[in-house]
Write a protein that holds these residues in place. Structure first.
Motif, mmCIF file in Angstrom:
data_model
loop_
_atom_site.group_PDB
_atom_site.id
_atom_site.type_symbol
_atom_site.label_atom_id
_atom_site.label_comp_id
_atom_site.label_asym_id
_atom_site.label_seq_id
_atom_site.Cartn_x
_atom_site.Cartn_y
_atom_site.Cartn_z
ATOM 1 N N CYS A 71 82.973 -75.165 -0.631
ATOM 2 C CA CYS A 71 82.006 -74.535 0.272
ATOM 3 C C CYS A 71 81.360 -75.615 1.120
ATOM 4 O O CYS A 71 80.918 -76.644 0.607
ATOM 5 C CB CYS A 71 80.943 -73.787 -0.551
ATOM 6 N N ARG A 72 81.285 -75.392 2.414
ATOM 7 C CA ARG A 72 80.699 -76.370 3.325
ATOM 8 C C ARG A 72 79.211 -76.129 3.561
ATOM 9 O O ARG A 72 78.590 -76.811 4.358
ATOM 10 C CB ARG A 72 81.447 -76.373 4.655
ATOM 11 N N LEU A 73 78.638 -75.155 2.898
ATOM 12 C CA LEU A 73 77.205 -74.854 3.004
ATOM 13 C C LEU A 73 76.771 -74.707 4.461
ATOM 14 O O LEU A 73 75.859 -75.383 4.937
ATOM 15 C CB LEU A 73 76.374 -75.932 2.298
ATOM 16 N N CYS A 74 77.432 -73.819 5.171
ATOM 17 C CA CYS A 74 77.129 -73.568 6.583
ATOM 18 C C CYS A 74 75.625 -73.326 6.761
ATOM 19 O O CYS A 74 74.996 -72.649 5.952
ATOM 20 C CB CYS A 74 77.884 -72.342 7.078
ATOM 21 N N HIS A 75 75.079 -73.845 7.832
ATOM 22 C CA HIS A 75 73.631 -73.726 8.035
ATOM 23 C C HIS A 75 73.171 -72.279 8.214
ATOM 24 O O HIS A 75 72.041 -71.938 7.894
ATOM 25 C CB HIS A 75 73.173 -74.592 9.215
ATOM 26 N N ASP A 76 74.054 -71.400 8.700
ATOM 27 C CA ASP A 76 73.669 -70.002 8.914
ATOM 28 C C ASP A 76 74.263 -69.043 7.874
ATOM 29 O O ASP A 76 74.059 -67.841 7.955
ATOM 30 C CB ASP A 76 74.066 -69.547 10.317
ATOM 31 N N PHE A 77 74.987 -69.562 6.892
ATOM 32 C CA PHE A 77 75.573 -68.785 5.803
ATOM 33 C C PHE A 77 76.215 -67.480 6.298
ATOM 34 O O PHE A 77 75.767 -66.386 5.979
ATOM 35 C CB PHE A 77 74.529 -68.497 4.714
ATOM 36 N N PRO A 78 77.292 -67.595 7.091
ATOM 37 C CA PRO A 78 77.939 -66.400 7.633
ATOM 38 C C PRO A 78 78.474 -65.459 6.554
ATOM 39 O O PRO A 78 78.547 -64.256 6.767
ATOM 40 C CB PRO A 78 79.063 -66.946 8.505
ATOM 41 N N CYS A 79 78.838 -65.994 5.396
ATOM 42 C CA CYS A 79 79.329 -65.131 4.309
ATOM 43 C C CYS A 79 78.234 -64.177 3.844
ATOM 44 O O CYS A 79 78.467 -62.975 3.668
ATOM 45 C CB CYS A 79 79.847 -65.974 3.137
ATOM 46 N N ALA A 80 77.035 -64.706 3.665
ATOM 47 C CA ALA A 80 75.920 -63.859 3.218
ATOM 48 C C ALA A 80 75.513 -62.881 4.321
ATOM 49 O O ALA A 80 75.205 -61.716 4.046
ATOM 50 C CB ALA A 80 74.728 -64.722 2.801
ATOM 51 N N ALA A 81 75.530 -63.352 5.566
ATOM 52 C CA ALA A 81 75.162 -62.478 6.685
ATOM 53 C C ALA A 81 76.135 -61.313 6.828
ATOM 54 O O ALA A 81 75.749 -60.222 7.254
ATOM 55 C CB ALA A 81 75.101 -63.283 7.982
ATOM 56 N N ALA A 82 77.400 -61.525 6.462
ATOM 57 C CA ALA A 82 78.417 -60.481 6.613
ATOM 58 C C ALA A 82 78.397 -59.454 5.485
ATOM 59 O O ALA A 82 79.000 -58.388 5.618
ATOM 60 C CB ALA A 82 79.800 -61.121 6.686
ATOM 61 N N CYS A 83 77.707 -59.751 4.400
ATOM 62 C CA CYS A 83 77.739 -58.861 3.237
ATOM 63 C C CYS A 83 76.954 -57.577 3.496
ATOM 64 O O CYS A 83 75.752 -57.628 3.756
ATOM 65 C CB CYS A 83 77.178 -59.574 2.007
ATOM 66 N N PRO A 84 77.609 -56.408 3.417
ATOM 67 C CA PRO A 84 76.934 -55.143 3.722
ATOM 68 C C PRO A 84 76.159 -54.546 2.542
ATOM 69 O O PRO A 84 75.435 -53.578 2.718
ATOM 70 C CB PRO A 84 78.095 -54.217 4.110
ATOM 71 N N THR A 85 76.295 -55.127 1.357
ATOM 72 C CA THR A 85 75.684 -54.509 0.169
ATOM 73 C C THR A 85 74.622 -55.371 -0.500
ATOM 74 O O THR A 85 74.151 -55.030 -1.580
ATOM 75 C CB THR A 85 76.770 -54.195 -0.881
ATOM 76 N N ASP A 86 74.248 -56.475 0.113
ATOM 77 C CA ASP A 86 73.287 -57.423 -0.447
ATOM 78 C C ASP A 86 73.763 -58.056 -1.755
ATOM 79 O O ASP A 86 72.960 -58.504 -2.568
ATOM 80 C CB ASP A 86 71.907 -56.789 -0.653
ATOM 81 N N ALA A 87 75.066 -58.110 -1.966
ATOM 82 C CA ALA A 87 75.592 -58.869 -3.101
ATOM 83 C C ALA A 87 75.355 -60.359 -2.857
ATOM 84 O O ALA A 87 75.214 -61.129 -3.794
ATOM 85 C CB ALA A 87 77.076 -58.593 -3.301
#
Length: 196
Positions: free
Chosen positions: A84-100
């Motif tokens: 994981c490159r620890l993106c500053h904007d965390f696109p993976c978390a932003a894309a999650c539709p269920t708050d997982a």
């Protein structure tokens, strides 16, 4: 004959408990994306839609393989191949539709686990100079520091021993990806903590 007639049922129940115990932990080795709030919470919310996997600009997230039991298809990281490159904007978390994946705004909010060094495999602990994990760490001098000390029984040579601070390490796995020890063994790995 009394109790004997119940033995097959008891044996089946015992085997069932053993099977459940085995099946209940296939996710232990899975490292979840930034924003996961523990395996129980994550698995109850993740619908395996793949949006976080698609959103990762480094292709670090992959679907869990068939040996992950009911977690097959859920997002995980194969740290040896792509950390994981620890993106500053965390696109993976932003894309999650269920708050997982949620509640992650800064690197310090990430808790994927922490690194653990295998002292038998780490060449730095064997007396060879290697600072690869230390230099790869995005939290250098916080998550990994170097303990410079004389080699035991040798007053001339030093050991440059990596030391992990479990509280500061976020489990990104860059140290795992970059470790110079070859496959299948690696001198450092990430394990999930109690909260992950």
């Amino acid at each position: 004959m009394g109790i004997a007639k119940y033995l097959p049922y008891a044996a089946a129940a015992l085997l069932g408990v053993q099977a459940v115990a085995y099946i209940a932990h296939p996710t232990d080795g899975l490292i979840r994306p930034p924003g996961a709030q523990g395996e129980k919470d994550f698995s109850s919310r993740c619908v395996k839609c793949g949006r976080c996997i698609e959103a990762c600009p480094y292709a670090a997230l992959v679907p869990a393989s068939a040996d992950a039991g009911s977690a097959v298809g859920s997002p995980t990281l194969d740290l040896r191949n792509q950390a994981c490159r620890l993106c500053h904007d965390f696109p993976c978390a932003a894309a999650c539709p269920t708050d997982a994946l949620r509640d992650v705004a800064a690197v310090e909010d990430v808790d994927m686990g922490h690194a653990v060094i295998d002292e038998d495999l780490c060449i730095a602990l064997q007396g060879m100079r290697c600072e690869v994990c230390y230099r790869a760490c995005p939290l250098i001098d916080r998550a990994i520091t170097i303990d410079y000390r004389l080699r035991e029984g040798d007053s001339i040579h030093s050991v440059f021993a990596p030391v992990i601070d479990e509280q500061a390490c976020v489990g990104c796995g860059l140290c795992v990806e970059r470790c110079v020890i070859g496959q299948p063994e690696v001198a450092i790995k990430v394990v999930r903590g109690n909260s992950t």
